[in-house]
Design an enzyme around this catalytic site. Structure first.
Site, short mmCIF file in Angstrom:
data_model
loop_
_atom_site.label_atom_id
_atom_site.label_comp_id
_atom_site.label_asym_id
_atom_site.label_seq_id
_atom_site.Cartn_x
_atom_site.Cartn_y
_atom_site.Cartn_z
N ASP A 276 0.87 -1.17 0.00
CA ASP A 276 0.00 0.00 0.00
C ASP A 276 0.90 1.22 0.00
O ASP A 276 2.13 1.12 0.11
CB ASP A 276 -0.96 -0.04 1.21
CG ASP A 276 -2.17 0.84 0.98
OD1 ASP A 276 -3.21 0.62 1.64
OD2 ASP A 276 -2.10 1.76 0.13
C1 GLC Z 1 -4.33 4.37 -0.16
C2 GLC Z 1 -5.22 3.21 0.23
C3 GLC Z 1 -5.31 2.12 -0.80
C4 GLC Z 1 -5.15 2.72 -2.19
C5 GLC Z 1 -3.74 3.26 -2.29
C6 GLC Z 1 -3.49 3.96 -3.63
O1 GLC Z 1 -3.64 4.84 0.94
O2 GLC Z 1 -4.93 2.59 1.48
O3 GLC Z 1 -6.57 1.46 -0.63
O4 GLC Z 1 -5.36 1.73 -3.19
O5 GLC Z 1 -3.41 4.13 -1.22
O6 GLC Z 1 -4.31 5.07 -3.75
#
Ligand code: GLC
Length: 730
Positions: A276
């Site tokens: 993430d």
């Molecule tokens: C965010 C979220 C995740 C998302 C990623 C990219 O912090 O936790 O669900 O896909 O970053 O945007």
């Protein structure tokens, strides 16, 4: 079942040896730096996490130092970056373009929690297919969706992104969503790589506080949180995203047992594991790494393939491999997965296949997609209370109140990708579209529930002059979603005060709730004649609300997550353990309880009223004794005994009386939505096999433990109509 590699749907459209050879050939041509580049994901314009170091995208892409880019704004920019990668970098390897297409791209569908309230597998698949169609038509190849988190704590803002508290319901909808996003052919121009997230256990953050530690047992992890991800892998999901959180104090992104041993080993997941946002670098504040080298080593050895915007792999991985700390085979495994994803999407054959202006213009925001959004929203709405006020019967004057009634942005919810609030149908618009009655509007209170006396008085005056009042209450969209945990989940501001004033006028009041998460609304439940939970219903939300209020659609939604009476009760779920002093049987004063609140929720898992009535009859099991490897079939007749057509979500639960570990008093084992005309009866069948009866035993294995069981059918976890016992024998 759980511990043997799951059967994979044949999602790979080309498994001929030549494709694998091409990947190996390409892998062999990459320098160490270029291999690391494939594992490096950079950010475009939208910032969906804390600020990370700025890099020059053009330079990095042309140097072959980037494998994928997320949050790029628009197809033209995506095409420009793709041309840079293909025509400027040494080997011309195309990029993947990621985006959070969680419940739609431009046409916004109901949020995942709302969609889960439909309890409809087809709705889940079709919604994902619409999202994929629009995303692919806009040049996106990687949707960071479906969310697979199981949530029991309404304080957690990302409950709106979950499918609620039950692992089986979440798993069933996840399976369909993966199929909707990926279709049968990833090279098709209307499919994208899906991403099961956030692996794993994120929904149990302590105290519902965002990003907090997750302190759960292995049994809870296996029985509550893993099943939806297993369903995603079985459905052939192309990628998995690691959670920010830890399991047993090891952040998932560095958790070898979970990633390499279970996900990539036992489950034989052959797709891409992406971190993430910045979470490889966040191994440092987690306190499991002291520098970038250690963070990179831990993550890549655990099985995190792609570093999302952390710039850690590019800082440290090449040296780690060069000095032998990390075997190049670990790097190759990660790179191979990324290259394979690109191959499956057809990007080596034609890297520009997803850039077609005409296709984008005809697909994105199409009328057909809007119709799908409206139908999904209709199916997701849950009628919480109704004394007969609904459906509305041709009122002359309708007084609408609440700023949320007139805000397109608040029917979209978070993770709206390129959804535009100005293009969304508000509740006020929807009511005006649906009737010739005089629909008046007074804000009464702002989006945050704050009511200036003059606004409140103006709204009350309009209500006094109307035949019916429709007050839109609940949350502005910013009150739920990522980093939006709340300790107070009652109606914000003075909404309850305005509801009280409205009820006191004597005009019948309907409350329409816009919410990302379950809310604690005991006064509203007790005093407002009709309450419809519309969640965050998407681009066509206002029209769908009107369809239900006027009875053009009979509401069939059921709660996928319990609504507590008070925030003090959470986390809560219908499938809690009985404890040694169950409330139902232990001596009063010595039973599991609170002094100041009951144990049960305000609205139970599976709750949802209808404009008609359903009767359950003749529950029968095709056997009442079965071996641990066998299945039984439970059948029940359901009749529409009321005045109008309607759909009923018939729910089947099982209770396992005893075993090597204490187990939930109830577990959802099946659900079917049946549409019935007045007087019509349907015979509904549920196959209850080992996968619905097995538990994670004290011997640390999945097994059906022999003993006494009971099967129930009914309308909700607290509205079970019929039951039959059966026995499982060795
Ligand atoms: C965010 C979220 C995740 C998302 C990623 C990219 O912090 O936790 O669900 O896909 O970053 O945007």
């Amino acid at each position: 079942m759980h511990d043997t590699p799951p059967d994979r749907d044949a999602l790979d459209t080309d498994t001929s040896g030549t494709a694998d050879d091409r990947i190996e050939t390409l892998l062999g041509e990459l320098t160490l730096a270029e291999k690391v580049g494939q594992l490096n994901q950079l950010n475009g314009t939208d910032q969906t996490g804390p600020a990370v170091g700025e890099v020059d995208l053009d330079t990095e892409i042309a140097a072959g130092a980037v494998g994928s880019v997320l949050n790029v704004d628009g197809m033209a920019a995506r095409e420009r970056y793709q041309r840079l990668a293909v025509e400027e970098s040494r080997l011309g390897i195309p990029l993947l373009f990621g985006f959070d297409v969680v419940h739609g791209y431009e046409t916004i569908l109901p949020t995942p929690l709302a969609e889960a309230a439909s309890w409809d597998r087809e709705v889940a698949r079709v919604d994902a297919a619409v999202a994929a169609n629009e995303a692919a038509a806009a040049g996106i190849t990687w949707a960071f969706s479906p969310p697979c988190d199981v949530a029991r704590d309404a304080r957690w803002g990302r409950s709106m992104e979950s499918s609620g508290e039950d692992p089986f319901l979440t798993a069933e909808l996840t399976r369909e969503r993966v199929r909707g996003y990926q279709g049968d052919d990833l090279t098709a121009p209307d499919t994208v790589l899906a991403c099961a997230k956030h692996f794993v256990g994120y929904g149990d953050v302590l105290a519902g506080r965002e990003y907090n530690t997750v302190d759960i047992s292995e049994t809870a992890l296996r029985e509550r949180h893993l099943p939806p991800f297993e369903a995603a892998v079985e459905a052939g999901v192309g990628s998995v995203m690691t959670a920010f959180t830890d399991f047993e104090r090891i952040p998932v992104g560095a958790n070898r047992e979970l990633l390499r041993d279970l996900l990539k080993g036992t489950w034989a997941f052959d797709g891409v594991v992406v971190s993430d946002w910045n979470s490889v670098r966040e191994l440092l504040p987690h306190g499991v790494a002291t520098d970038e080298r250690e963070a990179a080593r831990l993550a890549v050895e655990a099985g995190t393939d792609v570093d999302m915007v952390g710039h850690v792999y590019t800082a440290a991985l090449e040296a780690l491999v060069a000095d032998g700390t990390v075997p190049e085979s670990s790097l190759d495994d990660a790179v191979r997965r990324v290259l394979e994803a690109k191959r499956r999407l057809g990007l080596f054959a034609d890297p520009y296949r997803y850039f077609d202006d005409d296709r984008r213009d005809s697909v994105v925001g199409s009328e057909r997609h809007r119709e799908t959004a409206r139908d999904s929203a209709r199916q997701s709405m849950v009628l919480l209370e109704n004394d007969g006020t609904l459906p509305l019967s041709a009122p002359d004057t309708i007084a609408v109140g609440g700023a949320l009634a007139d805000e397109g942005t608040d029917v979209l919810g978070e993770w709206r990708a390129r959804g535009d609030g100005d293009e969304a149908v508000t509740v006020l618009d929807g009511l005006r579209n649906a009737t010739d009655a005089d629909v008046t509007f007074a804000r009464g209170y702002d989006r945050f529930g704050e009511a200036r006396p003059e606004d409140r008085d103006e709204l009350v005056e309009t209500i006094e002059m109307a035949d019916i009042a429709v007050l839109v209450v609940g949350e502005p969209w910013e009150f739920s979603g990522e980093c939006s945990s709340r300790t107070d989940i009652s109606l914000p501001g003075d909404q309850r005060g305005v509801l009280e004033a409205a009820v006191e006028t004597g005009t019948p009041v309907v409350a329409v709730v816009l919410n990302g998460r379950p809310l604690a609304i005991p006064w509203t439940a007790e005093n407002v004649p009709a309450v419809l939970d519309a969640w965050q219903p998407g681009s066509e939300g206002g029209n769908a609300v009107a369809d239900v209020l006027f009875g053009n659609v009979n509401p069939s939604g059921k709660l996928p997550m319990s609504f507590p009476r008070t925030v003090g009760q959470v986390p809560m779920s219908y499938d809690e353990l009985p404890t040694g002093r169950p409330a139902e049987t232990a001596e009063p004063g010595w039973a599991t309880s609170y002094l100041d609140a009951p144990n049960d929720p305000l609205y139970a898992f599976g709750h949802g009223l209808s404009y008609t009535e359903f009767e359950y009859r003749d529950l029968a099991l095709d056997t009442d004794v079965l071996a641990t490897h066998e299945a039984l079939t439970a059948t029940v007749s359901v009749e529409n005994t009321g005045p109008v057509a309607g759909a009923e979500v018939v729910q089947c639960y099982v209770r396992d009386e005893a075993g090597s570990r204490s187990r939930p008093g109830l577990r959802l084992a099946g659900f079917e939505k049946v549409a019935l005309e007045p007087g019509e009866t349907s015979r509904v069948a549920f196959d209850i096999g080992p996968e619905r009866l097995e538990t994670w035993t004290a011997a640390e294995e999945w097994r059906v433990e022999p003993g006494a069981f009971e099967a129930f059918v009914g309308r909700a976890a607290d509205d079970l109509r019929l039951s039959e016992s059966f026995t499982v024998s060795e």
